[in-house]
Structures are given as C-alpha cells and as structure tokens.
Scaffold this active site. Structure first.
Site, PDB file in Angstrom:
ATOM      1  CG  ASP A 163      -9.356   0.702   5.350  1.00 53.87           C
ATOM      2  OD1 ASP A 163      -9.142   0.154   4.110  1.00 53.87           O
ATOM      3  OD2 ASP A 163      -8.732   0.129   6.290  1.00 53.87           O
ATOM      4  CE  LYS A 192      -4.004  -2.261   2.190  1.00 53.23           C
ATOM      5  NZ  LYS A 192      -4.522  -2.641   3.403  1.00 53.23           N
ATOM      6  CD  GLN A 235      -3.328  -4.094   6.767  1.00 49.67           C
ATOM      7  OE1 GLN A 235      -3.290  -3.173   6.014  1.00 49.67           O
ATOM      8  NE2 GLN A 235      -4.171  -5.353   6.438  1.00 49.67           N
TER       9      GLN A 235
END
Ligand code: NDP
Length: 295
Positions: free
Chosen positions: A121, A54, A98
């Site tokens: 997200d 990412k 994460q």
C-alpha cells in the site's frame, strides 16, 4: 469542445495483461507465485467488497492471494501478531491490511509493523520517506495509478503546472511527490487554501482528491487542462438509488478540459492494478530479480 475521456478501465486492463505475463515469468523463475496477503478486520460491507475484488484480481493475474478475515473484536495485539507472522512468511511478498480498522486498533501502529519491503500500500513511513527523497519506494496505489494515466495521456510532464487538491498521506501528498519527481511545478491545495478556484485555474494538470461531490466547477478548470478526478462520492440518483460522482462537476469540466477521467471508470480501476504491480515489484526485489521497466 468536449474533452478526451481518459479510460481508466482500458488502461488498467492493458496493465493487468502485462502484469500477468510478469507474474508467469516470476513463477517460472522462482518456482513459486508472487503472494499477496490481505487482512480484513470486521465485516464493513464496503471494505469486504474492496478486499474481495483485490483477491480476485490477484488470482486472475496468476499470483497467490492469501486472505485473513478476522472478527471485529480482534485486539491490536492479535493483529500485530498476524502482521509479524506475515512479515516472516517467505510465500508472502505483499501485506495489505484493509482500512479503516475498528476503534480499538491504532492503524498507524499496524502500518508501522508491516515490513517496508512488503508494504504494497506504500503507507509505511519508510516508503513515504523514500518517495519524498526520490529513492526507490513502494508508492501508494491510487496516486501511482493517477501518474500512470497522466503519463499515458500527456507523455513528458516536465514543467507543467500541477495542482493537487487534498493533502492526505494516502493520495494528496504522495501524488504531489510523484508530480515533483516528474519535474512539474506543484501546488498542494487543502481546506485552508485561499481562493481555490483561482489556484485551480493555473493548473495544466489538476488532481482532485477531496471527497466532496462535484466541488470543482467547470470555471475552475484552465482550458485544455488534464483533469484527474480521484473522488468517489455516493449521492442520491434520479431513480431513488444512489450513484457515484467524483470531486469534479464532470459535465461542466468536460466542456473546458483537454482530457478528463470519468467517475466511475477513471482512477478507480487503476488502484487495484497498481496493487498487483506493487506486489510483483516487491516479489522481484525480495527474490533479487529486476522487475520489467514498464510495470
Ligand atoms: P481525506 O479525507 O483523507 O483528505 C481530503 C483532503 O481534502 C484533505 O487534505 C482536506 O484538507 C481536503 N479538503 C477537504 N475539503 C476541502 C475543501 N473544501 N477545499 C479544499 N480542500 C478540501 O481523503 P482521501 O485523500 O483519503 O480521499 C480523497 C477522495 O478520494 C475521497 O473521495 C476518496 O473516496 C477518494 N479515494 C479514491 C480512491 C480510488 O481508488 N479512486 C482511493 C482513495 C481515495 P485538510 O487536510 O485541510 O482537511
């Protein structure tokens, strides 16, 4: 006849090209790059690989990646304090913590602490709610990537019978909301669904997000249907190594479907592209600018 392959790598590469142009424009207009902060707690190898890719993709797209690795024993209060700091940091447009988090940290509390306008997200309840009522939202990256592939393949989805297998907050539910937003007739199937094969056979669009290797068989697929396989499952391979398969028995389904995503190389590459897209959209909104329509 063999189905058309929906090439997620090519689609993601094309999208990333457009994102890089938009990122340049954002930097030129505002005098700063769009910024994505990633937070990784502990050293789970799979999570470390995801976060590294990412960050790499963020930098390649001309955005600023700010990585925050934290030790596995980090407390919830320490993580919440970092999230607060990132919420206040003007150079940060997107915050990605994460998952999964170590057992001592309540992931829901951490997600709730992220400012909704930086929640790239799309997991915050405010963004989930906005998506559910059809308002402007940051949408979870994987279902957004699936929708992008479906629209590129089919065009107008209106009126199609769509079946989504899986009802997680990360994939299944937002996927169903997005398809409803495109005026599909949507069925959400899950582990309690009766006669799943029959439900699937009604689908013009079949999205499998289950986490069970090759569960969806060829005879569950309606002839000509478009099949999106979100599953990532590691199974023993012929040479003693493991290999990745999806939730759909690809070789069988390919003989029946009209179009299908492979695993790997289908949905996976789109997820990171959509994270970059969400970061740029968040950056534009925060700067009071309008992001290009085709992002
Ligand atoms: P979850 O485990 O959170 O959800 C799985 C869903 O599948 C649940 O709703 C569950 O139903 C349903 N399910 C389980 N077994 C069955 C069954 N036998 N029949 C019907 N439904 C069933 O998984 P996620 O949504 O997070 O992920 C799904 C898959 O997608 C995984 O393989 C994951 O690795 C992959 N994934 C891929 C991404 C990518 O970038 N390509 C990103 C995110 C996920 P119930 O709710 O009733 O338990």
């Amino acid at each position: 006849m063999s189905a058309r392959l929906i090439d997620g790598r090519a689609a993601a590469e094309a999208l990333r090209g457009r994102l890089a142009i938009t990122a340049d424009f954002f930097r030129a207009t505002t005098g700063r790059p769009a910024g994505l902060a990633t937070v990784l707690v502990g050293e789970d190898p799979a999570s470390a690989v995801y976060v590294r890719s990412k960050i790499k993709a963020t930098e390649e797209a001309g955005m600023h990646g700010l990585h925050h690795p934290l030790p596995a024993e980090t407390s919830e209060a320490e993580l919440l304090a970092l999230v607060e700091q990132l919420n206040r940091d003007d150079a940060v447009d997107g915050i990605l913590v994460q998952l999964p988090l170590p057992a001592q940290i309540d992931a829901a509390r951490v997600i709730d602490a992220i400012s909704p306008e930086k929640d790239v997200d799309g997991f915050h309840v405010v963004n989930a709610g906005r998506l559910a009522v059809g308002a402007e939202a940051l949408v979870p990256c994987t279902p957004l990537g699936c929708l992008h592939l479906l629209k590129s393949e089919i065009g107008d989805l209106s009126g199609a019978n769509a079946v989504v297998i899986g009802r997680s907050n990360i994939v299944g539910k937002p996927m169903a909301s997005l398809l409803l937003g495109e005026s599909c007739t949507v069925t959400i199937a899950h582990s309690r669904t009766r006669d799943l094969p029959e439900v699937c056979r009604r689908a013009d669009i079949l999205v499998a997000a289950v986490g069970r290797a090759e569960m969806v068989r060829g005879d569950w697929v309606k002839p000509g249907a478009t099949v999106i396989d979100v599953g990532i499952n590691r199974v023993p391979g012929a040479t003693g190594k493991t290999r990745l398969v999806g939730d759909v028995a690809f070789a069988e389904a390919r003989e029946v479907a009209g179009a299908i995503t492979p695993v790997p190389g289908g949905v996976g590459p789109m997820t990171i592209a959509m994270l970059l897209r969400n970061t740029l959209v968040a950056a534009h909104r925060r700067a009071g600018l309008k992001a290009p329509e085709d992002l």
